[in-house]
Every structure is written in structure tokens, then in C-alpha cells.
Design a protein around this motif. Sequence first.
Motif, PDB file in Angstrom:
ATOM      1  N   THR A  64       0.857  -1.174   0.000  1.00 10.00           N
ATOM      2  CA  THR A  64       0.000   0.000   0.000  1.00 10.00           C
ATOM      3  C   THR A  64       0.899   1.232   0.000  1.00 10.00           C
ATOM      4  N   VAL A  65       0.566   2.212  -0.827  1.00 10.36           N
ATOM      5  CA  VAL A  65       1.345   3.447  -0.912  1.00 10.36           C
ATOM      6  C   VAL A  65       1.096   4.285   0.338  1.00 10.36           C
ATOM      7  N   ARG A  66       2.192   4.761   0.942  1.00 12.96           N
ATOM      8  CA  ARG A  66       2.088   5.694   2.067  1.00 12.96           C
ATOM      9  C   ARG A  66       2.296   7.133   1.601  1.00 12.96           C
ATOM     10  N   GLU A  67       3.221   7.320   0.630  1.00 15.93           N
ATOM     11  CA  GLU A  67       3.536   8.663   0.148  1.00 15.93           C
ATOM     12  C   GLU A  67       4.304   8.545  -1.165  1.00 15.93           C
ATOM     13  N   THR A  68       4.080   9.505  -2.070  1.00 18.80           N
ATOM     14  CA  THR A  68       4.833   9.578  -3.333  1.00 18.80           C
ATOM     15  C   THR A  68       5.517  10.929  -3.395  1.00 18.80           C
ATOM     16  N   ARG A  69       6.845  10.914  -3.604  1.00 16.92           N
ATOM     17  CA  ARG A  69       7.625  12.151  -3.687  1.00 16.92           C
ATOM     18  C   ARG A  69       8.320  12.217  -5.043  1.00 16.92           C
ATOM     19  N   VAL A  70       8.216  13.368  -5.699  1.00 16.93           N
ATOM     20  CA  VAL A  70       8.899  13.590  -6.972  1.00 16.93           C
ATOM     21  C   VAL A  70      10.354  13.924  -6.672  1.00 16.93           C
ATOM     22  N   LEU A  71      11.275  13.334  -7.451  1.00 13.56           N
ATOM     23  CA  LEU A  71      12.710  13.513  -7.238  1.00 13.56           C
ATOM     24  C   LEU A  71      13.355  14.323  -8.354  1.00 13.56           C
ATOM     25  N   ASN A  72      14.476  14.911  -7.998  1.00 15.42           N
ATOM     26  CA  ASN A  72      15.393  15.577  -8.925  1.00 15.42           C
ATOM     27  C   ASN A  72      14.679  16.417  -9.959  1.00 15.42           C
ATOM     28  N   ASP A  73      14.767  16.043 -11.213  1.00 12.30           N
ATOM     29  CA  ASP A  73      14.215  16.835 -12.305  1.00 12.30           C
ATOM     30  C   ASP A  73      12.771  16.468 -12.638  1.00 12.30           C
ATOM     31  N   GLY A  74      12.129  15.687 -11.783  1.00 14.90           N
ATOM     32  CA  GLY A  74      10.738  15.305 -11.990  1.00 14.90           C
ATOM     33  C   GLY A  74      10.546  14.053 -12.823  1.00 14.90           C
ATOM     34  N   LEU A  75      11.633  13.413 -13.236  1.00 17.41           N
ATOM     35  CA  LEU A  75      11.515  12.206 -14.058  1.00 17.41           C
ATOM     36  C   LEU A  75      11.303  10.952 -13.223  1.00 17.41           C
ATOM     37  N   GLU A  76      11.690  10.994 -11.947  1.00 19.19           N
ATOM     38  CA  GLU A  76      11.555   9.830 -11.072  1.00 19.19           C
ATOM     39  C   GLU A  76      10.746  10.185  -9.832  1.00 19.19           C
ATOM     40  N   VAL A  77      10.178   9.140  -9.233  1.00 18.06           N
ATOM     41  CA  VAL A  77       9.482   9.291  -7.951  1.00 18.06           C
ATOM     42  C   VAL A  77      10.033   8.284  -6.958  1.00 18.06           C
ATOM     43  N   ASP A  78       9.950   8.634  -5.714  1.00 14.25           N
ATOM     44  CA  ASP A  78      10.286   7.735  -4.616  1.00 14.25           C
ATOM     45  C   ASP A  78       8.976   7.475  -3.884  1.00 14.25           C
ATOM     46  N   ILE A  79       8.560   6.231  -3.845  1.00 15.16           N
ATOM     47  CA  ILE A  79       7.258   5.872  -3.273  1.00 15.16           C
ATOM     48  C   ILE A  79       7.472   5.094  -1.983  1.00 15.16           C
ATOM     49  N   ALA A  80       6.976   5.631  -0.887  1.00 11.89           N
ATOM     50  CA  ALA A  80       7.041   4.936   0.403  1.00 11.89           C
ATOM     51  C   ALA A  80       5.907   3.931   0.436  1.00 11.89           C
ATOM     52  N   LEU A  81       6.253   2.679   0.787  1.00 12.96           N
ATOM     53  CA  LEU A  81       5.276   1.574   0.752  1.00 12.96           C
ATOM     54  C   LEU A  81       5.174   0.892   2.098  1.00 12.96           C
ATOM     55  N   GLN A  82       4.031   0.268   2.298  1.00  9.52           N
ATOM     56  CA  GLN A  82       3.818  -0.601   3.456  1.00  9.52           C
ATOM     57  C   GLN A  82       3.313  -1.927   2.924  1.00  9.52           C
ATOM     58  N   LYS A  83       3.899  -3.026   3.407  1.00  5.79           N
ATOM     59  CA  LYS A  83       3.477  -4.351   2.963  1.00  5.79           C
ATOM     60  C   LYS A  83       2.044  -4.613   3.416  1.00  5.79           C
ATOM     61  N   THR A  84       1.241  -5.231   2.522  1.00  3.84           N
ATOM     62  CA  THR A  84      -0.150  -5.521   2.901  1.00  3.84           C
ATOM     63  C   THR A  84      -0.289  -6.947   3.345  1.00  3.84           C
TER      64      THR A  84
END
Length: 84
Positions: A64-84
Motif C-alpha cells: 500500500t502506498v504511504r507517500e509519493t515524492r517527486v525527485l530531482n528533475d521530476g523524471l523519477e518518484v520515490d514511493i514509500a510503501l507498506q506491505k499488505t
Amino acid sequence: MLGSPFASSCTAGGTTANGILSEPSQVLMDGMVLFSDYQLRAKNSDFGTLKAGDAITVAGTGYTVRETRVLNDGLEVDIALQKT
């Protein structure tokens, strides 16, 4: 980076693409484990619209997604997850 041999197949909704999953570090508070912090690095164009509470499968395991953060130049994201 996302073409890395460490990339895993990820599926959310109708999108399937590769991402790199970082295994957990534990977030502690007063000696108690609050959660294990799984992080997924992916292309923004693939999974940038995910929001808290959305489901995603990474290498056959549900999260389950906890948070999505856009990185650097906006081409990548870092998604915080929790195991379901």
C-alpha cells in the motif's frame, strides 16, 4: 538506473513497469517499531500519480502506498510503501 538488473516488475491499476525496491529499515519510537519503510524508485510517468492508500504489486508482493515524492528533475518518484 531503472534499467538496472536490480529492477522488479511493478503493477498498479493498469500500469506495469519496472522499479527498484529498497528493503526495509525500521522506523522506531521509544524502542517500538512503528513500521518497516519500503521504498520504490520508479519513473514519474509510470507511477507518479499514485497517492496514499493506493495498491501496488512489486515482484509479486502486495503493498500500500504511504507517500509519493517527486525527485530531482521530476523524471523519477520515490514511493514509500507498506506491505499488505
